[in-house]
Write a protein that holds these residues in place. Sequence first.
Motif, mmCIF file in Angstrom:
data_model
loop_
_atom_site.group_PDB
_atom_site.id
_atom_site.type_symbol
_atom_site.label_atom_id
_atom_site.label_comp_id
_atom_site.label_asym_id
_atom_site.label_seq_id
_atom_site.Cartn_x
_atom_site.Cartn_y
_atom_site.Cartn_z
ATOM 1 N N GLU A 1 9.384 -15.670 -5.072
ATOM 2 C CA GLU A 1 8.632 -16.793 -5.451
ATOM 3 C C GLU A 1 7.281 -16.201 -4.528
ATOM 4 O OE1 GLU A 1 9.489 -21.151 -5.247
ATOM 5 O OE2 GLU A 1 11.157 -20.861 -6.748
ATOM 6 N N PHE A 2 7.955 -16.021 -3.885
ATOM 7 C CA PHE A 2 6.841 -15.582 -2.388
ATOM 8 C C PHE A 2 6.080 -14.107 -2.978
ATOM 9 C CE2 PHE A 2 5.856 -12.757 1.153
ATOM 10 C CZ PHE A 2 5.172 -13.331 2.159
ATOM 11 N N MET A 3 6.855 -13.439 -3.510
ATOM 12 C CA MET A 3 5.878 -12.369 -4.023
ATOM 13 C C MET A 3 5.085 -13.317 -4.943
ATOM 14 S SD MET A 3 5.774 -9.076 -2.790
ATOM 15 C CE MET A 3 6.947 -9.118 -1.201
ATOM 16 N N ALA A 4 4.800 -13.449 -5.677
ATOM 17 C CA ALA A 4 4.214 -13.937 -6.230
ATOM 18 C C ALA A 4 2.984 -14.251 -6.141
ATOM 19 C CB ALA A 4 5.055 -14.743 -7.474
ATOM 20 N N GLU A 5 3.278 -16.105 -5.236
ATOM 21 C CA GLU A 5 2.570 -16.003 -4.837
ATOM 22 C C GLU A 5 1.274 -15.447 -3.214
ATOM 23 O OE1 GLU A 5 1.789 -19.215 -0.518
ATOM 24 O OE2 GLU A 5 3.910 -19.101 -1.401
ATOM 25 N N LEU A 6 2.208 -14.350 -2.721
ATOM 26 C CA LEU A 6 1.121 -13.173 -2.090
ATOM 27 C C LEU A 6 0.220 -12.268 -3.087
ATOM 28 C CD1 LEU A 6 0.714 -11.714 1.028
ATOM 29 C CD2 LEU A 6 3.106 -10.004 0.118
ATOM 30 N N ASN A 7 0.452 -11.524 -4.352
ATOM 31 C CA ASN A 7 0.408 -11.102 -5.338
ATOM 32 C C ASN A 7 -0.618 -11.840 -6.252
ATOM 33 O OD1 ASN A 7 0.645 -8.521 -3.237
ATOM 34 N ND2 ASN A 7 3.077 -8.937 -4.162
ATOM 35 N N ALA A 8 -0.742 -12.995 -6.214
ATOM 36 C CA ALA A 8 -1.494 -13.803 -7.057
ATOM 37 C C ALA A 8 -3.385 -13.663 -7.068
ATOM 38 C CB ALA A 8 -1.472 -15.475 -6.669
ATOM 39 N N GLY A 9 -3.466 -13.490 -6.206
ATOM 40 C CA GLY A 9 -4.895 -12.689 -6.195
ATOM 41 C C GLY A 9 -5.078 -11.461 -5.796
ATOM 42 N N ASP A 10 -5.946 -11.068 -5.381
ATOM 43 C CA ASP A 10 -6.355 -9.737 -5.046
ATOM 44 C C ASP A 10 -5.411 -9.135 -4.146
ATOM 45 O OD1 ASP A 10 -8.171 -9.459 -7.001
ATOM 46 O OD2 ASP A 10 -10.213 -9.425 -5.243
ATOM 47 N N ASP A 11 -5.042 -7.672 -4.044
ATOM 48 C CA ASP A 11 -4.646 -7.168 -2.819
ATOM 49 C C ASP A 11 -4.541 -7.197 -0.993
ATOM 50 O OD1 ASP A 11 -2.326 -6.650 -4.766
ATOM 51 O OD2 ASP A 11 -2.470 -4.316 -4.556
ATOM 52 N N ALA A 12 -5.944 -6.817 -0.904
ATOM 53 C CA ALA A 12 -7.010 -7.512 -0.132
ATOM 54 C C ALA A 12 -7.487 -8.405 0.363
ATOM 55 C CB ALA A 12 -7.694 -6.108 -0.070
ATOM 56 N N VAL A 13 -7.607 -8.129 1.401
ATOM 57 C CA VAL A 13 -8.422 -9.849 2.121
ATOM 58 C C VAL A 13 -10.344 -9.368 2.705
ATOM 59 C CG1 VAL A 13 -8.453 -11.351 3.774
ATOM 60 C CG2 VAL A 13 -6.895 -11.046 2.637
ATOM 61 N N PRO A 14 -11.308 -9.488 1.660
ATOM 62 C CA PRO A 14 -12.692 -8.763 2.135
ATOM 63 C C PRO A 14 -12.254 -9.531 3.913
ATOM 64 C CG PRO A 14 -12.757 -10.489 1.333
ATOM 65 C CD PRO A 14 -11.031 -10.576 0.945
ATOM 66 N N GLY A 15 -13.591 -7.598 4.330
ATOM 67 C CA GLY A 15 -13.164 -8.066 6.067
ATOM 68 C C GLY A 15 -12.340 -7.237 6.632
ATOM 69 N N VAL A 16 -11.407 -6.603 5.865
ATOM 70 C CA VAL A 16 -10.389 -5.662 6.677
ATOM 71 C C VAL A 16 -9.984 -4.700 5.929
ATOM 72 C CG1 VAL A 16 -7.903 -6.170 7.101
ATOM 73 C CG2 VAL A 16 -8.914 -8.526 7.678
ATOM 74 N N ASP A 17 -9.738 -3.759 6.959
ATOM 75 C CA ASP A 17 -9.498 -2.324 6.049
ATOM 76 C C ASP A 17 -7.515 -1.970 6.590
ATOM 77 O OD1 ASP A 17 -12.666 -1.652 5.977
ATOM 78 O OD2 ASP A 17 -11.909 -0.715 7.825
ATOM 79 N N TYR A 18 -7.265 -1.234 5.239
ATOM 80 C CA TYR A 18 -6.420 -1.420 4.823
ATOM 81 C C TYR A 18 -5.402 0.177 4.785
ATOM 82 C CZ TYR A 18 -6.320 -6.413 3.473
ATOM 83 O OH TYR A 18 -6.128 -7.922 3.844
ATOM 84 N N THR A 19 -4.068 0.653 5.235
ATOM 85 C CA THR A 19 -3.792 2.063 5.256
ATOM 86 C C THR A 19 -2.456 1.841 4.795
ATOM 87 O OG1 THR A 19 -5.783 2.960 6.476
ATOM 88 C CG2 THR A 19 -3.477 4.289 5.748
ATOM 89 N N VAL A 20 -2.538 1.926 4.398
ATOM 90 C CA VAL A 20 -0.394 2.533 3.249
ATOM 91 C C VAL A 20 -0.004 3.640 3.559
ATOM 92 C CG1 VAL A 20 1.271 1.521 1.507
ATOM 93 C CG2 VAL A 20 -0.900 0.156 1.787
ATOM 94 N N ILE A 21 1.136 3.927 4.256
ATOM 95 C CA ILE A 21 1.706 5.138 4.605
ATOM 96 C C ILE A 21 2.836 5.358 4.217
ATOM 97 C CG2 ILE A 21 2.312 7.035 6.159
ATOM 98 C CD1 ILE A 21 0.049 6.149 8.263
ATOM 99 N N GLN A 22 3.229 5.954 2.879
ATOM 100 C CA GLN A 22 4.417 5.511 2.306
ATOM 101 C C GLN A 22 4.953 6.911 2.512
ATOM 102 O OE1 GLN A 22 7.339 4.226 1.549
ATOM 103 N NE2 GLN A 22 7.918 3.153 -0.374
ATOM 104 N N THR A 23 6.725 6.796 1.585
ATOM 105 C CA THR A 23 7.755 7.959 1.146
ATOM 106 C C THR A 23 8.140 7.838 0.086
ATOM 107 O OG1 THR A 23 9.627 9.739 1.500
ATOM 108 C CG2 THR A 23 9.651 7.444 2.716
#
Length: 324
Positions: free
Chosen positions: A228-250
Amino acid sequence: MANRTRDGSARTARRRRRLGVVLAAVAASATFPANAAADDELPVINSGAAAFAHAAAHPETSPAGSNDDSCTPSPEHPRPVVLVHGTVENMTFNWYSLSPRLANEGYCVFAFNYGQDSGLGVGAPGAFPTGGTAAIPDSAVELAEFVDEVRDTTGSEKVDIVGHSQGGMLPRYYLGELGGADEVEHLVGLSPSNHGTDVLGLSKLPGVPELLQAGLGDSVRDQLADSEFMAELNAGDDAVPGVDYTVIQTKYDEVVTPHTSAFMEGPQVTNVLLQDGCEINLTDHIGIAFDRRAEQYVVNALDPDNAVEPPCVPSPPFNGAEHS
């Protein structure tokens, strides 16, 4: 500003824990200094094994280079960096390598332990109770309060956040639901559980989610892809306006699976796969926090105007590419 009120006794307990961390860091400074003079460089040891040993020997201590209340952000690096550890981890273990590297780069670095409400002892050495096990919305409130403390201490309007695993995803709840977008410039996630995990497909088996929650805490259940938490977190856009995001993954992430679930979408998002252009990097989910290549990508994300090519050297799982 969103309401961040929690139970007063819990808040008092957290403040006492943070005071204990500071006192413990001072006591340990004779063997591994928390901060060095401006013209000194702290040792940077990119090794998960060394981090494990250090955390076991110096539990509840701040990682080297962090939590200096006298640190004043420089014009070159005007925002302090807040480090957010992962599930069943803690600041002492998780930021053994990256904290001194950022301090050497001239940043004011701050780290803390959160999500210790469960009292579980299963996890990396360096903290008891184990960190990052509480329900994620509750931990996000702790992050919001800690960011406020850092901003008050440094006089900075905004901070940058670097997080590992849960610590790279949890701030998104703070940004979107607790008013944090006004207080954060950049969120950098190392193998963040942004869209949850299927735990190599095991989460689909009956009883497995309940077993994981019972053994590792509420935050693990929150991070399953179908929660339920993931559904709530990702219900809208991934990124919030005004913040930059960097994802570093393997691509060898064995915890956040499939590994692509870490990546985000949005015009202000940069996704990095460590193995792009460097197939000899075998870093896994834990090792990415100690990996030299990942470390340089973090530094580049925080200061893109002075970015340099990240090193491509052999990097085994868990341990990272050793270097000092």
